[in-house]
Enzyme design. Structure first.
Site, mmCIF file in Angstrom:
data_model
loop_
_atom_site.group_PDB
_atom_site.id
_atom_site.type_symbol
_atom_site.label_atom_id
_atom_site.label_comp_id
_atom_site.label_asym_id
_atom_site.label_seq_id
_atom_site.Cartn_x
_atom_site.Cartn_y
_atom_site.Cartn_z
ATOM 1 N N LEU A 33 0.876 -1.251 0.129
ATOM 2 C CA LEU A 33 -0.089 -0.153 0.087
ATOM 3 C C LEU A 33 0.841 1.388 0.056
ATOM 4 C CD1 LEU A 33 -2.687 -1.198 2.620
ATOM 5 C CD2 LEU A 33 -2.789 -1.387 0.116
ATOM 6 N N HIS A 34 0.235 2.430 -0.722
ATOM 7 C CA HIS A 34 0.933 3.643 -0.521
ATOM 8 C C HIS A 34 -0.017 4.610 -0.235
ATOM 9 C CE1 HIS A 34 -1.049 3.975 -4.594
ATOM 10 N NE2 HIS A 34 -0.339 2.850 -5.006
ATOM 11 N N HIS A 37 -3.840 4.362 -1.849
ATOM 12 C CA HIS A 37 -4.636 3.434 -1.357
ATOM 13 C C HIS A 37 -5.403 4.000 -0.152
ATOM 14 C CE1 HIS A 37 -1.769 0.511 -3.353
ATOM 15 N NE2 HIS A 37 -3.006 0.286 -3.843
ATOM 16 N N GLN A 61 -5.565 -12.225 -12.892
ATOM 17 C CA GLN A 61 -5.512 -10.911 -13.510
ATOM 18 C C GLN A 61 -4.100 -10.738 -14.214
ATOM 19 O OE1 GLN A 61 -6.857 -8.753 -10.387
ATOM 20 N NE2 GLN A 61 -5.643 -7.189 -11.073
ATOM 21 N N GLN A 148 -8.056 6.510 -9.689
ATOM 22 C CA GLN A 148 -8.152 6.567 -11.260
ATOM 23 C C GLN A 148 -7.044 6.570 -12.131
ATOM 24 O OE1 GLN A 148 -9.756 10.523 -12.108
ATOM 25 N NE2 GLN A 148 -11.571 10.370 -10.933
ATOM 26 N N LYS A 149 -5.881 6.030 -11.393
ATOM 27 C CA LYS A 149 -4.586 5.589 -12.223
ATOM 28 C C LYS A 149 -5.083 4.382 -12.845
ATOM 29 C CE LYS A 149 -1.046 3.403 -10.625
ATOM 30 N NZ LYS A 149 -1.184 2.281 -11.324
ATOM 31 N N GLN A 153 -9.449 0.277 -15.685
ATOM 32 C CA GLN A 153 -10.367 -0.771 -14.916
ATOM 33 C C GLN A 153 -11.554 -0.203 -14.105
ATOM 34 O OE1 GLN A 153 -7.855 -3.415 -11.795
ATOM 35 N NE2 GLN A 153 -8.674 -1.450 -10.406
ATOM 36 N N ILE A 176 -2.962 9.890 -6.958
ATOM 37 C CA ILE A 176 -2.053 10.592 -6.238
ATOM 38 C C ILE A 176 -0.714 10.387 -6.678
ATOM 39 C CG2 ILE A 176 -1.174 10.301 -3.562
ATOM 40 C CD1 ILE A 176 -4.032 11.577 -3.786
ATOM 41 N N SER A 186 2.068 0.332 -6.463
ATOM 42 C CA SER A 186 3.043 -0.513 -5.782
ATOM 43 C C SER A 186 4.401 -1.127 -6.522
ATOM 44 C CB SER A 186 2.018 -1.721 -5.280
ATOM 45 O OG SER A 186 1.022 -1.524 -4.765
#
Length: 283
Positions: A33-34, A37, A61, A148-149, A153, A176, A186
């Site tokens: 996590l960053h 997240h 995936q 939204q990165k 997806q 972010i 990540s």
């Protein structure tokens, strides 16, 4: 913060919250996590009574087994971060728990997955849709939070929710970034110091292209210019740079007033594949 490793335990927890009239916010992750997240967790804590996060590196995936093997896994550190951000329950299942038998159901998202990530990572969105569907059934959230990165997806998950009538709202939050513009990811942990130093050029290329879109430069020229810019850095191996409609994700040949444009890229930097995007609103 409660910890669950079984689907049955998570389902019982979520059902108890629902019966008590509590609103459930859900943040699905693959861990490592960053702050991107954690922004989602904090937003869920602000909006909802119960915040459930999941950490599951979903094998279905990944179309590159090596990428799956090397994906960062830091469950203890992640749990501490989630707790401090306001998470009330963490779901940390094994692969066997999520897939007691191989999944055979196939999803088809049509034009949404025929481009960009869908074109370059066959089966990726089928794996995403499978695991997200499983998690939605277990958590039964009122709201689910995504970054939204992963713009494509988010579009696919929104289509999944609409087509299967999931009773929940998808909430998407802006990307972010680090101070130098690099989108938090990540996978950034796997960059060497030399690679990390040049990685912000990806956002610089997107920002330059966004300004060209605002000035009315034709999409094909914007795309060609961005790819030429990326090619100047020998460490980059571009996979795609697309100028697309932000809603349909289809490549543009011209701009339509009032229709937002999304600029999306995927680039290999050493052994790491990075994606990013920028949204351009047109009046």
């Amino acid at each position: 913060m409660d910890l669950f490793t079984t689907a049955a335990g998570l389902l019982a927890y979520a059902e108890t919250a629902r019966r008590a009239g509590q609103r459930i916010g859900f943040v699905p992750t693959m861990g490592a996590l960053h702050d991107g997240h954690l922004q989602l967790v904090r937003a869920a804590a602000n909006d909802c009574d119960v915040v459930i996060a999941s950490i599951f590196v979903n094998p279905t995936q990944f179309n590159n087994p090596e990428d799956f093997r090397l994906y960062p896994r830091l469950p203890e550190t992640d749990a501490d971060l989630l707790r401090s951000a306001g998470c009330t329950a963490l779901f940390l299942p094994s692969v066997e728990e999520m897939y007691p038998q191989p999944a055979v159901l196939k999803f088809n998202f049509g034009a949404l997955e025929s481009v960009m990530e869908g074109a370059h990572r066959p089966g990726h969105f089928n794996g995403v849709a499978t695991v997200v569907s499983k998690l939605f059934h277990l958590v039964r959230p009122h709201r689910a939070y995504f970054g939204q990165k992963d713009w494509q997806q988010v579009a696919v998950v929104k289509q999944l929710v609409a087509d299967l009538s999931f009773d929940l709202e998808i909430v998407a939050y802006p990307t972010i970034r680090e101070a130098d513009g690099l989108a938090m990811s990540s996978r950034n942990r796997r960059l060497t110091p030399e690679e990390r130093a040049v990685a912000p050029q990806l956002y610089q290329a997107l920002a330059q292209a966004a300004e060209q879109v605002r000035q009315g430069m034709p999409p094909a020229q914007v795309q060609a210019g961005a790819l030429a810019t990326l090619a100047r850095e020998p460490r980059f191996t571009p996979e795609y740079f697309e100028v697309a409609d932000a809603q349909t994700l289809q490549p543009l040949t011209d701009y339509a007033p009032g229709r937002a444009v999304v600029l999306c890229l995927a680039v290999h930097l050493g052994a790491v594949r990075l994606i990013d995007n920028v949204i351009v609103s047109l009046g």
